[in-house]
Design an enzyme around this catalytic site. Structure first.
Site, PDB file in Angstrom:
ATOM      1  N   SER A   1      40.263  25.671  41.266  1.00 46.08           N
ATOM      2  CA  SER A   1      40.095  24.719  42.364  1.00 46.08           C
ATOM      3  C   SER A   1      38.748  24.861  43.048  1.00 46.08           C
ATOM      4  O   SER A   1      38.188  25.952  43.144  1.00 46.08           O
ATOM      5  CB  SER A   1      41.174  24.942  43.410  1.00 46.08           C
ATOM      6  OG  SER A   1      42.434  24.923  42.828  1.00 46.08           O
TER       7      SER A   1
ATOM      8  N   GLU B   1      51.597  28.337  33.697  1.00 48.25           N
ATOM      9  CA  GLU B   1      51.792  28.578  35.123  1.00 48.25           C
ATOM     10  C   GLU B   1      53.088  27.941  35.612  1.00 48.25           C
ATOM     11  O   GLU B   1      53.906  28.573  36.272  1.00 48.25           O
ATOM     12  CB  GLU B   1      50.612  28.000  35.922  1.00 48.25           C
ATOM     13  CG  GLU B   1      50.828  28.113  37.434  1.00 48.25           C
ATOM     14  CD  GLU B   1      49.637  27.644  38.262  1.00 48.25           C
ATOM     15  OE1 GLU B   1      49.006  26.642  37.888  1.00 48.25           O
ATOM     16  OE2 GLU B   1      49.346  28.294  39.279  1.00 48.25           O
TER      17      GLU B   1
ATOM     18  N   SER C   1      51.069  20.135  42.502  1.00 49.16           N
ATOM     19  CA  SER C   1      51.894  19.899  43.685  1.00 49.16           C
ATOM     20  C   SER C   1      53.205  19.202  43.317  1.00 49.16           C
ATOM     21  O   SER C   1      53.382  18.703  42.205  1.00 49.16           O
ATOM     22  CB  SER C   1      51.131  19.026  44.694  1.00 49.16           C
ATOM     23  OG  SER C   1      51.084  17.688  44.225  1.00 49.16           O
TER      24      SER C   1
ATOM     25  N   GLU D   1      54.245  16.370  44.202  1.00 46.97           N
ATOM     26  CA  GLU D   1      53.988  14.982  43.813  1.00 46.97           C
ATOM     27  C   GLU D   1      53.369  14.896  42.418  1.00 46.97           C
ATOM     28  O   GLU D   1      53.698  14.004  41.636  1.00 46.97           O
ATOM     29  CB  GLU D   1      53.062  14.304  44.840  1.00 46.97           C
ATOM     30  CG  GLU D   1      53.701  14.042  46.204  1.00 46.97           C
ATOM     31  CD  GLU D   1      53.876  15.305  47.057  1.00 46.97           C
ATOM     32  OE1 GLU D   1      53.180  16.314  46.816  1.00 46.97           O
ATOM     33  OE2 GLU D   1      54.731  15.282  47.977  1.00 46.97           O
TER      34      GLU D   1
HETATM   35  C1  LIG Z   1      48.979  30.042  47.770  1.00 44.32           C
HETATM   36  C2  LIG Z   1      48.028  29.311  46.899  1.00 44.32           C
HETATM   37  C3  LIG Z   1      47.426  29.973  45.846  1.00 44.32           C
HETATM   38  C4  LIG Z   1      46.496  29.329  45.038  1.00 44.32           C
HETATM   39  N1  LIG Z   1      45.877  30.035  44.049  1.00 44.32           N
HETATM   40  C5  LIG Z   1      44.897  29.443  43.333  1.00 44.32           C
HETATM   41  C6  LIG Z   1      44.135  30.181  42.398  1.00 44.32           C
HETATM   42  O1  LIG Z   1      44.363  31.360  42.202  1.00 44.32           O
HETATM   43  N2  LIG Z   1      43.156  29.573  41.722  1.00 44.32           N
HETATM   44  C7  LIG Z   1      42.872  28.266  41.913  1.00 44.32           C
HETATM   45  O2  LIG Z   1      41.972  27.772  41.254  1.00 44.32           O
HETATM   46  N3  LIG Z   1      43.553  27.525  42.797  1.00 44.32           N
HETATM   47  C8  LIG Z   1      44.564  28.085  43.518  1.00 44.32           C
HETATM   48  N4  LIG Z   1      45.241  27.353  44.452  1.00 44.32           N
HETATM   49  C9  LIG Z   1      44.842  25.985  44.679  1.00 44.32           C
HETATM   50  C10 LIG Z   1      45.843  24.952  44.221  1.00 44.32           C
HETATM   51  O3  LIG Z   1      45.830  24.855  42.841  1.00 44.32           O
HETATM   52  C11 LIG Z   1      45.481  23.646  44.921  1.00 44.32           C
HETATM   53  O4  LIG Z   1      45.789  23.796  46.274  1.00 44.32           O
HETATM   54  C12 LIG Z   1      46.238  22.478  44.336  1.00 44.32           C
HETATM   55  O5  LIG Z   1      45.735  22.146  43.089  1.00 44.32           O
HETATM   56  C13 LIG Z   1      46.194  21.248  45.259  1.00 44.32           C
HETATM   57  O6  LIG Z   1      44.887  20.892  45.560  1.00 44.32           O
HETATM   58  P1  LIG Z   1      44.424  20.620  47.075  1.00 44.32           P
HETATM   59  O7  LIG Z   1      44.845  21.796  47.858  1.00 44.32           O
HETATM   60  O8  LIG Z   1      43.016  20.271  47.035  1.00 44.32           O
HETATM   61  O9  LIG Z   1      45.294  19.386  47.540  1.00 44.32           O
HETATM   62  P2  LIG Z   1      45.011  17.847  47.201  1.00 44.32           P
HETATM   63  O10 LIG Z   1      44.891  17.683  45.736  1.00 44.32           O
HETATM   64  O11 LIG Z   1      43.926  17.331  48.048  1.00 44.32           O
HETATM   65  O12 LIG Z   1      46.399  17.214  47.652  1.00 44.32           O
HETATM   66  C14 LIG Z   1      46.685  16.781  48.977  1.00 44.32           C
HETATM   67  C15 LIG Z   1      47.997  15.990  48.953  1.00 44.32           C
HETATM   68  O13 LIG Z   1      47.839  14.819  48.140  1.00 44.32           O
HETATM   69  C16 LIG Z   1      48.835  14.773  47.139  1.00 44.32           C
HETATM   70  N5  LIG Z   1      48.276  14.197  45.902  1.00 44.32           N
HETATM   71  C17 LIG Z   1      47.139  14.545  45.292  1.00 44.32           C
HETATM   72  N6  LIG Z   1      46.991  13.841  44.151  1.00 44.32           N
HETATM   73  C18 LIG Z   1      48.062  13.035  44.052  1.00 44.32           C
HETATM   74  C19 LIG Z   1      48.493  12.070  43.103  1.00 44.32           C
HETATM   75  N7  LIG Z   1      47.797  11.803  41.997  1.00 44.32           N
HETATM   76  N8  LIG Z   1      49.659  11.432  43.317  1.00 44.32           N
HETATM   77  C20 LIG Z   1      50.388  11.700  44.441  1.00 44.32           C
HETATM   78  N9  LIG Z   1      50.038  12.586  45.360  1.00 44.32           N
HETATM   79  C21 LIG Z   1      48.891  13.266  45.164  1.00 44.32           C
HETATM   80  C22 LIG Z   1      49.246  16.222  46.938  1.00 44.32           C
HETATM   81  O14 LIG Z   1      50.544  16.320  46.368  1.00 44.32           O
HETATM   82  C23 LIG Z   1      49.155  16.762  48.352  1.00 44.32           C
HETATM   83  O15 LIG Z   1      50.339  16.455  49.004  1.00 44.32           O
HETATM   84  C24 LIG Z   1      46.191  27.969  45.261  1.00 44.32           C
HETATM   85  C25 LIG Z   1      46.828  27.292  46.307  1.00 44.32           C
HETATM   86  C26 LIG Z   1      47.717  27.939  47.125  1.00 44.32           C
HETATM   87  C27 LIG Z   1      48.352  27.182  48.233  1.00 44.32           C
END
Ligand SMILES: Cc1cc2nc3c(=O)[nH]c(=O)nc-3n(C[C@H](O)[C@H](O)[C@H](O)COP(=O)(O)OP(=O)(O)OC[C@H]3O[C@@H](n4cnc5c(N)ncnc54)[C@H](O)[C@@H]3O)c2cc1C
Lengths: 401, 378
Positions: free
Chosen positions: A134, A249, A379, A381
């Protein structure tokens, strides 16, 4: 091959000789410790060494790479026997993302040299891995990532920022997804690189979370080096590698709830806090029905895990059903925390101090950290997108370009 | 689908092809419109008997196939898909279960072979009011010189008009609400003093209200022990719930398939409606609930076959989860089809009406949620 009964008794014997009894019954605490700390001592170090020696850290991997070459049914027996005597496999917690995600993907896509160099460290729990996927602007839409790697002699040079990198500050190695061809289409110019974290060109900055701890970091690459030998799969075809890794994963996040105490049945906790009426019914009719519903959902989830496994006839494949199970597992765990918080009343609202007992304070923390379950690993969704597209065959509705 | 045995797979495939070729839902519609006397056509029932379906549960020593509950569930699911009307479930599943669980050897000899070959239709008469509350039974069975005399009313008896015999739960002691004092009886449906009144239900299935006025029956009509019938009744109802859940899964699965098909074909705004994320996610929810409900349904039937310890719990779980899913599914079947879903000419309405009736049989979701909590002691 030995039959199941023989294998089970061999495992029993091995556990008697190798599991330090002082660790018995401390599974949750020690796993927690192993997931945040590298240099363990005393009995817990001994137990790690014994597990590694037998290949039981990653039991289904080939012996040549530090596993024990077990079949999946045998690995299940091993886990059952460990549970029975109060033992546990702590190597996955020590290896970070190594056992559950990086390892299986290296086994599938890696060269012999990569397997030989990377797998034994994971299987023995001596090398912890983090995953740099990410970025601030690339979350669910991971393919929009911008961290770049350019060839430089025998190395790749990485520049850019990753975020939410779990365990970045305590890991020795990182699997990073980077752009290696900026002219290609979004998903086509990406590669998966493996690089050591111990270099001055990588900086990590821990991020504090709502639950209080800092399990992950922002990770900055400033001419960080990855060896040319450490590109997994083919150059610019990292998207297929990462898709597979993310399936692993998901698969690892499909089972059982992780919150709450296993010491008593959930309904007994509820009765202890809420009380019962003259007929023995929970003294809150509304909560009682929601609790019944939750317990049913939890059972329905575990029956489904079992059914899908049986239908696969013992083959533990990464299945399409992982998306539905990840979502139901998430819901069950999150609702359990919510119900616990509710049934504890004021006692469920503490942050620290001795007015609240350990169980109460633990629930608050896991209620908060559990909110992440529906965000990471694809997520809630995004899983539904996967179900509707990959399982049900409905048209893609989000991908542009 | 569970990891079916070869035999179960064969039976399912046979059932599926027979039902879709000979008795697709169109036949159910024709039966409905023809106002058939018993809400099924005799040839359907004869065809099922020919294939041995009424004997699926009945042990071989009593002329059946002894294949067990999960196998019967496989057939019921296919029936649920086409809404195929017959007394199979009422008699060969519920009636047979009652005699197998509660009957003495002589009663088994008398009833089971006749259930298995389809010559007798045995149904359970338990509920007395508009809701399912087994302990509330108030129908009286008082001692008389030759045996017992029955007085009272039973409601919503499945295949009550077509039945040739009734398994009746009545009170031999205690008051309505007591578990103690309930006894079970088996008697011919044309015994003097019985009058049956056909119900025209929204799902066009054969239900009847039955009244008993000084119905005299011999002592050997008693099924199981005197006054101790409640536990048996619960065991029979557990099996009935587990079986009807299999039919419900079939009805819901067919509704799901129809809906998915429509999502892939109906176009609006220049694209198929399944490409709208709101509907894609709803389909994902329906699919997830379907998988969860199926696991519960199969686990309950399997537990009965294995004589497991937690049969009651699993049967309530199964009835509740399949009920919740069928409820959601049947509403979405209409919603996602838009206006066409509201027309009688289209099949969706048949499934929706059937859904609500199935949900209320043998206890609706609320009943089973409460029962589940009671079984787990809270
Ligand atoms: C505890 C924790 C550990 C993590 N560990 C790692 C790690 O080790 N390495 C790493 O690389 N990442 C890690 N992550 C990151 C994680 O993979 C991202 O948080 C995740 O991919 C979501 O991206 P974002 O946070 O940018 O949310 P966004 O993608 O911005 O999402 C925001 C909201 O929009 C919704 N949304 C987004 N796209 C769509 C769609 N196409 N259709 C419908 N709804 C949608 C989502 O469901 C969410 O509700 C971690 C996250 C957490 C919380």
């Amino acid at each position: 091959m030995v039959n199941a009964t023989e294998f089970r008794s061999a495992v029993k014997g091995w556990l008697e000789e190798n599991f330090p009894l002082a660790l018995k019954g401390q599974t949750a605490m020690l796993l927690e410790l192993a997931s945040v700390q590298n240099n363990l001592e005393g009995d817990i170090l001994l137990w790690r060494q014994n597990l590694a020696q037998a290949g039981y850290g990653a039991p289904t991997w080939p012996k040549a790479y530090g596993g024990a070459g077990l079949t999946h049914p045998q690995a299940k027996i091993l886990a059952e026997e460990m549970k029975r005597v109060g033992a546990f496999n702590l190597i996955p917690a020590l290896a970070g993302m190594g056992v559950t995600m990086v390892g299986p993907t290296v086994l599938e896509y890696g060269t012999d040299d990569q397997k030989a160099r990377h797998l034994p460290g994971i299987a023995s729990g001596t090398i912890r891995w983090c995953l740099g996927l990410s970025e601030p602007s690339a979350g669910s839409d991971l393919a929009s990532l911008t961290t770049k790697a350019v060839a430089d002699g025998d190395n790749w040079l990485l520049n850019g920022q990753k975020t939410w990198t779990s365990g970045a500050d305590i890991s020795q190695w990182c699997g990073a997804l980077v752009r290696t061809d900026s002219s290609a289409k979004k998903r086509d110019g990406i590669s998966f690189l493996m690089l050591p974290m111990d270099q001055a060109e990588i900086k990590t900055r821990p991020i504090k979370l709502i639950a209080g701890a800092s399990p992950f970091c922002e990770t900055f690459f400033d001419d960080a080096k990855a060896s040319k030998d450490d590109l997994l799969g083919k150059p610019n075809e990292g998207w297929s590698v990462i898709k597979r890794l993310l399936q692993h994963e998901r698969q690892s996040q499909t089972s059982a709830s992780r919150t709450g105490s296993a010491r008593e049945a959930f309904q007994d906790t509820a009765k202890r806090y809420v009380g019962v009426d003259a007929q023995g019914r929970l003294d809150d009719a509304d909560l009682r029905i929601r609790l019944a519903n939750h317990l049913m959902d939890a059972t329905a989830h575990s029956l489904t895990v079992r059914r899908i496994r049986e239908e696969a006839r013992g083959k533990v494949e990464v299945s399409a059903a992982a998306s539905i199970l990840k979502n139901t597992a998430t819901q069950v765990a999150q609702i359990k925390s919510e119900l616990t918080l509710e049934l504890m009343g004021y006692q469920g609202l503490g942050w620290q101090g001795d007015s609240f007992n350990e169980e109460e304070l633990d629930n608050v923390r896991s209620w908060l950290s559990g909110k992440a379950m529906s965000i990471y690993g694809g997520s809630y969704e995004v899983q539904k997108n996967i179900i509707s597209k990959n399982i049900l065959g409905l048209p893609e509705n989000t991908q542009k370009g | 689908m569970a990891a079916l045995t070869e035999e179960q797979t064969m039976i399912r495939d046979q059932a599926r092809s027979w039902l879709t070729e000979q008795y697709p839902v169109q036949k159910f519609r024709e039966m409905r419109d023809s106002q058939a006397e018993f809400a099924f056509t005799p040839d359907t029932w004869a065809g099922m008997a020919e294939m041995g379906w009424p004997g699926i549960l009945v042990p071989e020593q009593y002329g059946g196939l002894g294949l067990g509950y999960l196998t019967f569930g496989v057939v019921l699911e296919e029936i649920g898909r086409q809404l195929t009307a017959s007394p199979l479930f009422a008699s060969a599943f519920v009636g047979a279960s009652a005699v197998m669980l509660a009957g003495n050897d002589q009663q088994k000899q008398q009833w089971l072979p006749a259930i298995a070959d389809g010559s007798q239709i045995v149904t359970l008469a338990s509920d007395e009011g508009p809701r399912h509350v087994p302990a509330a039974i108030s129908m009286q069975a008082s001692r008389n010189s030759g045996g017992f005399e029955l007085n009272g009313n039973k409601t919503f008896v499945l295949e009550g008009m077509a039945a040739s015999a009734l398994v009746v739960a009545a009170r031999t002691a205690g008051d309505a609400g007591d578990q103690q004092g309930i006894s079970l009886f088996i008697l011919a449906a044309d015994t003097d003093g019985i009058s049956r009144h056909a119900l025209a239900t929204m799902d066009s299935r054969g239900y009847a209200n039955i009244s008993f006025d000084k119905v005299s029956i011999p002592a050997d009509a008693l099924l199981g022990e005197l006054d101790q019938g409640y536990a048996l009744l619960e065991a029979i109802l557990d099996r009935a719930s587990a079986g009807i859940a299999a039919e419900m899964i079939g009805t819901a699965a067919q509704s799901f398939d129809m809906t998915l098909d429509y999502l892939k074909n109906r176009e609006q705004f220049g694209q198929v409606i399944g490409s709208f994320q709101a509907l894609g996610h709803r389909a994902a929810d329906l699919y997830t609930d379907k998988e969860m409900a199926r696991s519960c349904m199969e686990a309950a039937l399997q537990a009965i076959d294995d004589n497991g310890e937690n049969i009651a719990e699993l049967c309530s779980l199964s009835k509740c989860k399949t009920g919740d899913f069928l409820h959601f599914m049947s509403n979405q079947l209409i919603q996602i089809h838009g206006g066409i879903g509201m027309t009688d000419e289209f099949d969706a309405g048949l499934y929706l009406k059937r859904a609500r009736v199935l949900e209320s049989c043998y206890g609706n979701q609320a009943y089973h949620r409460d029962r589940y909590a009671r079984l787990l002691n809270f």
